[in-house]
Scaffold this active site. Structure first.
Site, PDB file in Angstrom:
ATOM      1  N   GLU A  21      55.343  21.709  61.597  1.00 26.25           N
ATOM      2  CA  GLU A  21      56.684  21.613  62.249  1.00 26.25           C
ATOM      3  C   GLU A  21      56.665  20.316  63.082  1.00 26.25           C
ATOM      4  O   GLU A  21      57.688  19.248  63.081  1.00 26.25           O
ATOM      5  CB  GLU A  21      57.100  22.860  62.884  1.00 26.25           C
ATOM      6  CG  GLU A  21      58.550  22.743  63.374  1.00 26.25           C
ATOM      7  CD  GLU A  21      58.916  23.998  64.007  1.00 26.25           C
ATOM      8  OE1 GLU A  21      59.762  24.652  63.459  1.00 26.25           O
ATOM      9  OE2 GLU A  21      58.566  24.283  64.916  1.00 26.25           O
ATOM     10  N   GLU A  65      56.367  17.408  60.610  1.00 28.48           N
ATOM     11  CA  GLU A  65      57.718  17.364  59.967  1.00 28.48           C
ATOM     12  C   GLU A  65      58.791  16.386  61.027  1.00 28.48           C
ATOM     13  O   GLU A  65      59.509  15.645  60.483  1.00 28.48           O
ATOM     14  CB  GLU A  65      58.322  18.628  59.724  1.00 28.48           C
ATOM     15  CG  GLU A  65      59.598  18.477  59.158  1.00 28.48           C
ATOM     16  CD  GLU A  65      60.170  19.848  58.439  1.00 28.48           C
ATOM     17  OE1 GLU A  65      61.324  19.744  58.103  1.00 28.48           O
ATOM     18  OE2 GLU A  65      59.788  20.933  59.048  1.00 28.48           O
ATOM     19  N   CYS A  80      61.589  29.594  62.795  1.00 26.37           N
ATOM     20  CA  CYS A  80      61.069  30.632  62.940  1.00 26.37           C
ATOM     21  C   CYS A  80      61.495  31.994  63.113  1.00 26.37           C
ATOM     22  O   CYS A  80      60.830  33.250  62.845  1.00 26.37           O
ATOM     23  CB  CYS A  80      59.809  30.514  64.376  1.00 26.37           C
ATOM     24  SG  CYS A  80      58.966  29.130  64.395  1.00 26.37           S
ATOM     25  N   SER A  84      64.271  23.263  59.805  1.00 21.28           N
ATOM     26  CA  SER A  84      62.860  22.811  59.535  1.00 21.28           C
ATOM     27  C   SER A  84      62.356  23.511  58.173  1.00 21.28           C
ATOM     28  O   SER A  84      62.721  24.755  57.768  1.00 21.28           O
ATOM     29  CB  SER A  84      61.773  23.324  60.589  1.00 21.28           C
ATOM     30  OG  SER A  84      60.407  23.168  59.942  1.00 21.28           O
ATOM     31  N   LYS A 120      62.257  40.955  60.406  1.00 21.44           N
ATOM     32  CA  LYS A 120      61.008  40.534  59.727  1.00 21.44           C
ATOM     33  C   LYS A 120      60.891  41.018  58.454  1.00 21.44           C
ATOM     34  O   LYS A 120      60.427  40.501  57.474  1.00 21.44           O
ATOM     35  CB  LYS A 120      59.784  40.569  60.436  1.00 21.44           C
ATOM     36  CG  LYS A 120      59.758  39.460  61.770  1.00 21.44           C
ATOM     37  CD  LYS A 120      59.617  38.024  60.965  1.00 21.44           C
ATOM     38  CE  LYS A 120      59.386  37.109  62.186  1.00 21.44           C
ATOM     39  NZ  LYS A 120      59.353  35.743  61.696  1.00 21.44           N
ATOM     40  N   GLU A 167      62.948  39.155  56.166  1.00 25.95           N
ATOM     41  CA  GLU A 167      62.219  37.849  55.777  1.00 25.95           C
ATOM     42  C   GLU A 167      61.100  38.122  54.837  1.00 25.95           C
ATOM     43  O   GLU A 167      60.926  37.271  53.674  1.00 25.95           O
ATOM     44  CB  GLU A 167      61.933  37.366  56.804  1.00 25.95           C
ATOM     45  CG  GLU A 167      61.241  35.909  56.705  1.00 25.95           C
ATOM     46  CD  GLU A 167      60.618  35.309  57.890  1.00 25.95           C
ATOM     47  OE1 GLU A 167      60.674  34.063  58.414  1.00 25.95           O
ATOM     48  OE2 GLU A 167      59.672  36.151  58.562  1.00 25.95           O
ATOM     49  N   GLU A 222      61.910  34.028  47.632  1.00 27.23           N
ATOM     50  CA  GLU A 222      61.092  32.820  47.596  1.00 27.23           C
ATOM     51  C   GLU A 222      59.543  32.806  48.213  1.00 27.23           C
ATOM     52  O   GLU A 222      58.740  32.012  48.369  1.00 27.23           O
ATOM     53  CB  GLU A 222      61.930  31.426  48.193  1.00 27.23           C
ATOM     54  CG  GLU A 222      62.069  31.566  49.660  1.00 27.23           C
ATOM     55  CD  GLU A 222      63.603  32.554  50.066  1.00 27.23           C
ATOM     56  OE1 GLU A 222      64.105  32.087  51.020  1.00 27.23           O
ATOM     57  OE2 GLU A 222      64.108  32.976  48.938  1.00 27.23           O
ATOM     58  N   CYS A 234      61.274  36.443  71.387  1.00 25.20           N
ATOM     59  CA  CYS A 234      60.863  37.729  70.776  1.00 25.20           C
ATOM     60  C   CYS A 234      60.292  38.583  71.684  1.00 25.20           C
ATOM     61  O   CYS A 234      60.249  39.762  71.213  1.00 25.20           O
ATOM     62  CB  CYS A 234      59.656  37.192  69.651  1.00 25.20           C
ATOM     63  SG  CYS A 234      59.797  35.905  68.823  1.00 25.20           S
TER      64      CYS A 234
END
Length: 455
Positions: free
Chosen positions: A157, A160, A177, A197, A236, A239, A244, A381
């Site tokens: 990141e 990037e 994230c 990102s 999560k 996710e 993908e 978190c």
């Protein structure tokens, strides 16, 4: 998926007050419903819910049936509340009995300052050693750490961001994230997807690395590996299930459970958490820096990225590792950081309800920030929907403050505090990935997003 049990819901609408996307609908005094098209699965409603099954009153559905429907273990003794997330701990419990698969687990940074609360320890007690020991006693073959791939995320990141800033890429760049935040962008502001990102979250980077590099160093076939993550977040599992997320050639993370579910599993297996020794995570994929640790805090991803980004750009040591300007609590804050000749303008959003004004400014071209961290939950978190439930409202500030202090102290006491100085990170690039944003890392550690907005 987040649910509300209509047999237990009192219609107090506390859940509606904390929902950052107005996904909870219903009248006062009547059972509420969740609009799944709006819901980002953050689980803040689960944390705030006070409607529970009374011990001495009959309800239409037996508690045993509710436990089963919620994916919970039969041994659970805690109260059953109206708002809940359907879990996967039974699947993990069954998996741990299977001797034919190589079982790998990872734990997010916030888990180590939350788990002990479910065993009666002081709010925010830091227990990385007992956490690692408990996971071994449960039967995992390798106990790795999401903190390692938090460091890996910073390498990707940060590189990037530098590329976008120096070569004219889409700015501001948003962190990616937090899966609830990503889902929000996809369904509410799909026209701004390019600002995210392309990095996968640390959870998903770990899954991809475990079944490629990890399979190689453990001499295991990826098809025989089963990858479990323990997260403070109720989004999560969503996710991990994204179509993908299979760049390893398999489902990168097979199943995600919450901090609460791990506590239930430890109790179910009659493991005495208090008497566990202090053990280390397995290397090399359990080795981490202080920067990886603070990912569990609002502003932590930003601070970790700046520690490394500064040194990558200037080729000099950062004057101070502790970048307190990006630390804080719920809300939106900005800071300007001098990185050599570049004045890097950054923003931190903690609590998704604070992000809309910023998004509108970006749409109209009024935002001059370079980099923005967004966390859906109010303190990052550590306050995730999957963390131990705080029954009493007065405990909330104590728990959050102690959890924050625990992670900052852990960071401060580690010998390595910058992601790029983690020897295991250097090793994985030398032996496997090549370089940040290189072909291999792009293939395994980056992804794409899609519009979920209804036309």
């Amino acid at each position: 998926m987040i649910n509300i049990d209509k047999e237990l819901c009192t219609g107090c609408r506390r859940c509606s007050e904390v929902c950052p996307v107005d996904a909870i609908e219903g009248k006062d005094g009547e059972p509420q419903e969740i609009n799944i098209d709006k819901c980002v699965m953050c689980g803040q409603c689960v944390q705030i819910c006070k409607g529970y099954a009374p011990m001495y009153e009959e309800i239409p559905t037996p508690i045993s049936k509710k436990l089963y429907d919620r994916g919970m273990l039969k041994s659970v003794k805690e109260p059953i509340f109206a708002a809940y997330n359907k879990g996967h701990v039974r699947e993990v419990s069954d998996l741990l009995q299977n001797k034919d698969v190589f079982k790998v687990v990872q734990c997010a940074p916030a888990v180590r300052v939350g788990l002990a609360e479910d065993f009666g320890l002081e709010l925010g007690t830091l227990t990385p050693g007992k956490l690692a020991a408990a996971l071994r006693r449960l039967g995992f073959d390798r106990v790795y750490d999401t903190n390692f791939t938090a460091d890996l995320t910073i390498m990707e990141e940060g590189t990037e961001l530098i590329k976008r800033v120096t070569e004219g890429g889409t700015l501001p760049m948003f962190t990616s994230c937090c899966p609830a935040w990503v889902k929000y962008v996809e369904q509410t502001y799909p026209e701004l997807i390019a600002h995210l990102s392309t990095c996968k979250s640390p959870q998903q980077m770990a899954g991809a690395v475990f079944k490629t590099y990890g399979a190689r160093i453990n001499n295991v076939k990826p098809a025989e590996m089963y990858s479990v993550s323990v997260m403070p977040c109720t989004c999560k599992p969503f996710e991990a299930n994204r179509e993908e997320m299979n760049d390893s050639g398999y489902r990168d993370v097979d199943v995600a459970i919450t901090t609460r579910e791990l506590a239930q599993l430890i109790k179910d297996k009659a493991i005495d958490f208090h008497s566990l020794p202090e053990e280390e995570f397995d290397n090399p994929l359990g080795n981490y820096s202080g920067a990886g640790t603070i990912f569990g805090l609002t502003g932590g991803v930003m601070e970790a990225a700046l520690r490394t980004g500064y040194e990558l750009i200037t080729k000099q040591s950062i004057p101070s590792v502790d970048l307190t300007a990006v630390r804080g609590g719920e809300g939106f804050r900005t800071a300007e950081v001098e990185v050599g000749d570049l004045k890097l303008k950054v923003g931190v959003v903690s609590g998704l309800k604070h992000v809309e004004p910023l998004m509108e400014k970006i749409k109209t071209g009024e935002c001059d920030l370079h980099f923005v961290e967004v966390m859906t939950c109010p303190e990052g978190c550590i306050s995730g929907g999957g963390q131990p439930k705080l029954i009493f409202d007065e405990d909330k500030s104590t728990a959050y403050n102690n959890r924050k202090a625990g992670l900052y102290n852990h960071d401060a006491n580690l010998e390595v505090r910058k992601s790029h100085e983690n020897p295991a990170i250097k090793e994985i690039y030398d032996e496997f990935l090549g370089e940040p944003l290189g072909h291999k890392s792009h293939e395994l550690l980056h992804t794409h997003y899609k519009s979920r907005k209804e036309n």
